[in-house]
Design a protein around this motif. Structure first.
Motif, PDB file in Angstrom:
ATOM      1  N   UNK A  27       0.820  -1.199   0.000  1.00 30.52           N
ATOM      2  CA  UNK A  27       0.000   0.000   0.000  1.00 30.52           C
ATOM      3  C   UNK A  27       0.865   1.265   0.000  1.00 30.52           C
ATOM      4  N   UNK A  28       1.914   1.250   0.798  1.00 30.86           N
ATOM      5  CA  UNK A  28       2.823   2.397   0.838  1.00 30.86           C
ATOM      6  C   UNK A  28       3.510   2.564  -0.508  1.00 30.86           C
ATOM      7  N   UNK A  29       3.983   1.453  -1.103  1.00 34.08           N
ATOM      8  CA  UNK A  29       4.647   1.526  -2.399  1.00 34.08           C
ATOM      9  C   UNK A  29       3.696   2.039  -3.474  1.00 34.08           C
ATOM     10  N   UNK A  30       2.434   1.598  -3.463  1.00 31.68           N
ATOM     11  CA  UNK A  30       1.453   2.061  -4.444  1.00 31.68           C
ATOM     12  C   UNK A  30       1.189   3.557  -4.290  1.00 31.68           C
ATOM     13  N   UNK A  31       1.111   4.039  -3.058  1.00 30.39           N
ATOM     14  CA  UNK A  31       0.899   5.469  -2.831  1.00 30.39           C
ATOM     15  C   UNK A  31       2.093   6.274  -3.335  1.00 30.39           C
ATOM     16  N   UNK A  32       3.310   5.796  -3.068  1.00 28.05           N
ATOM     17  CA  UNK A  32       4.502   6.485  -3.566  1.00 28.05           C
ATOM     18  C   UNK A  32       4.548   6.485  -5.090  1.00 28.05           C
ATOM     19  N   UNK A  33       4.149   5.382  -5.688  1.00 29.37           N
ATOM     20  CA  UNK A  33       4.128   5.285  -7.139  1.00 29.37           C
ATOM     21  C   UNK A  33       3.133   6.275  -7.741  1.00 29.37           C
ATOM     22  N   UNK A  34       1.988   6.429  -7.101  1.00 28.90           N
ATOM     23  CA  UNK A  34       0.996   7.390  -7.587  1.00 28.90           C
ATOM     24  C   UNK A  34       1.461   8.836  -7.394  1.00 28.90           C
ATOM     25  N   UNK A  35       2.123   9.114  -6.279  1.00 32.14           N
ATOM     26  CA  UNK A  35       2.558  10.474  -5.995  1.00 32.14           C
ATOM     27  C   UNK A  35       3.729  10.921  -6.865  1.00 32.14           C
ATOM     28  N   UNK A  36       4.730  10.049  -7.033  1.00 32.41           N
ATOM     29  CA  UNK A  36       5.966  10.475  -7.679  1.00 32.41           C
ATOM     30  C   UNK A  36       6.161   9.914  -9.078  1.00 32.41           C
ATOM     31  N   UNK A  37       5.487   8.855  -9.445  1.00 27.81           N
ATOM     32  CA  UNK A  37       5.655   8.268 -10.762  1.00 27.81           C
ATOM     33  C   UNK A  37       6.791   7.271 -10.791  1.00 27.81           C
ATOM     34  N   UNK A  38       6.786   6.419 -11.789  1.00 24.15           N
ATOM     35  CA  UNK A  38       7.765   5.356 -11.892  1.00 24.15           C
ATOM     36  C   UNK A  38       9.168   5.824 -12.202  1.00 24.15           C
ATOM     37  N   UNK A  39       9.308   6.924 -12.941  1.00 25.71           N
ATOM     38  CA  UNK A  39      10.646   7.376 -13.309  1.00 25.71           C
ATOM     39  C   UNK A  39      11.347   8.103 -12.162  1.00 25.71           C
ATOM     40  N   UNK A  40      10.605   8.638 -11.234  1.00 23.12           N
ATOM     41  CA  UNK A  40      11.197   9.413 -10.138  1.00 23.12           C
ATOM     42  C   UNK A  40      11.555   8.553  -8.926  1.00 23.12           C
ATOM     43  N   UNK A  41      10.926   7.377  -8.768  1.00 23.44           N
ATOM     44  CA  UNK A  41      11.173   6.530  -7.599  1.00 23.44           C
ATOM     45  C   UNK A  41      12.629   6.064  -7.468  1.00 23.44           C
ATOM     46  N   UNK A  42      13.309   5.638  -8.537  1.00 24.46           N
ATOM     47  CA  UNK A  42      14.716   5.251  -8.366  1.00 24.46           C
ATOM     48  C   UNK A  42      15.602   6.411  -7.907  1.00 24.46           C
ATOM     49  N   UNK A  43      15.312   7.607  -8.377  1.00 23.93           N
ATOM     50  CA  UNK A  43      16.078   8.781  -7.955  1.00 23.93           C
ATOM     51  C   UNK A  43      15.844   9.068  -6.479  1.00 23.93           C
ATOM     52  N   UNK A  44      14.617   8.917  -6.027  1.00 25.65           N
ATOM     53  CA  UNK A  44      14.311   9.132  -4.609  1.00 25.65           C
ATOM     54  C   UNK A  44      15.001   8.090  -3.741  1.00 25.65           C
ATOM     55  N   UNK A  45      15.008   6.843  -4.179  1.00 31.33           N
ATOM     56  CA  UNK A  45      15.690   5.799  -3.430  1.00 31.33           C
ATOM     57  C   UNK A  45      17.189   6.026  -3.359  1.00 31.33           C
ATOM     58  N   UNK A  46      17.753   6.464  -4.462  1.00 33.91           N
ATOM     59  CA  UNK A  46      19.187   6.738  -4.497  1.00 33.91           C
ATOM     60  C   UNK A  46      19.555   7.894  -3.574  1.00 33.91           C
ATOM     61  N   UNK A  47      18.776   8.951  -3.608  1.00 37.25           N
ATOM     62  CA  UNK A  47      19.079  10.094  -2.747  1.00 37.25           C
ATOM     63  C   UNK A  47      18.844   9.763  -1.277  1.00 37.25           C
ATOM     64  N   UNK A  48      17.862   8.919  -0.987  1.00 37.28           N
ATOM     65  CA  UNK A  48      17.631   8.494   0.395  1.00 37.28           C
ATOM     66  C   UNK A  48      18.793   7.638   0.901  1.00 37.28           C
ATOM     67  N   UNK A  49      19.283   6.734   0.070  1.00 37.54           N
ATOM     68  CA  UNK A  49      20.427   5.915   0.454  1.00 37.54           C
ATOM     69  C   UNK A  49      21.670   6.758   0.677  1.00 37.54           C
ATOM     70  N   UNK A  50      21.879   7.736  -0.178  1.00 43.16           N
ATOM     71  CA  UNK A  50      23.029   8.635  -0.026  1.00 43.16           C
ATOM     72  C   UNK A  50      22.915   9.444   1.260  1.00 43.16           C
ATOM     73  N   UNK A  51      21.733   9.907   1.569  1.00 46.24           N
ATOM     74  CA  UNK A  51      21.532  10.684   2.790  1.00 46.24           C
ATOM     75  C   UNK A  51      21.780   9.830   4.031  1.00 46.24           C
ATOM     76  N   UNK A  52      21.334   8.572   4.008  1.00 49.28           N
ATOM     77  CA  UNK A  52      21.565   7.682   5.143  1.00 49.28           C
ATOM     78  C   UNK A  52      23.053   7.373   5.319  1.00 49.28           C
ATOM     79  N   UNK A  53      23.773   7.148   4.196  1.00 51.14           N
ATOM     80  CA  UNK A  53      25.215   6.914   4.284  1.00 51.14           C
ATOM     81  C   UNK A  53      25.930   8.110   4.876  1.00 51.14           C
ATOM     82  N   UNK A  54      25.588   9.303   4.424  1.00 53.57           N
ATOM     83  CA  UNK A  54      26.226  10.512   4.943  1.00 53.57           C
ATOM     84  C   UNK A  54      25.873  10.746   6.405  1.00 53.57           C
ATOM     85  N   UNK A  55      24.653  10.413   6.791  1.00 50.10           N
ATOM     86  CA  UNK A  55      24.227  10.554   8.180  1.00 50.10           C
ATOM     87  C   UNK A  55      25.030   9.616   9.078  1.00 50.10           C
TER      88      UNK A  55
END
Length: 79
Positions: free
Chosen positions: A10-38
């Motif tokens: 359900x969470x993944x479907x909501x994210x897919x509707x909000x951001x679209x399929x092309x933007x989700x990999x970019x969001x995941x990449x930036x989230x991973x980078x932010x966690x590594x830097x943190x």
């Protein structure tokens, strides 16, 4: 009490509707980078000294921040 499969879907479907399929990999990449830097920000000074003792050709000596900056400057992220 953790998240089960229906809640995750359900969470993944909501994210897919909000951001679209092309933007989700970019969001995941930036989230991973932010966690590594943190995590890197909370590491002790001993870890930094150990990393500087590594040989320059090893993977542990390469800076992921430089890679993130280079990836952010690439034209593929300018959508």
């Amino acid at each position: 009490m953790g998240l089960k499969l229906p809640e995750i879907l359900l969470i993944f479907a909501a994210l897919l509707l909000l951001f679209g399929g092309s933007r989700l990999p970019q969001l995941g990449s930036s989230l991973g980078s932010a966690l590594r830097n943190f995590k890197r920000g909370f590491s002790s000074d001993d870890d930094k000294d150990d990393a500087s003792d590594k040989k320059p050709g090893t993977l542990s000596a390469s800076s992921s921040v430089d890679k993130d900056v280079a990836a952010a400057k690439s034209p593929s992220h300018n959508a």
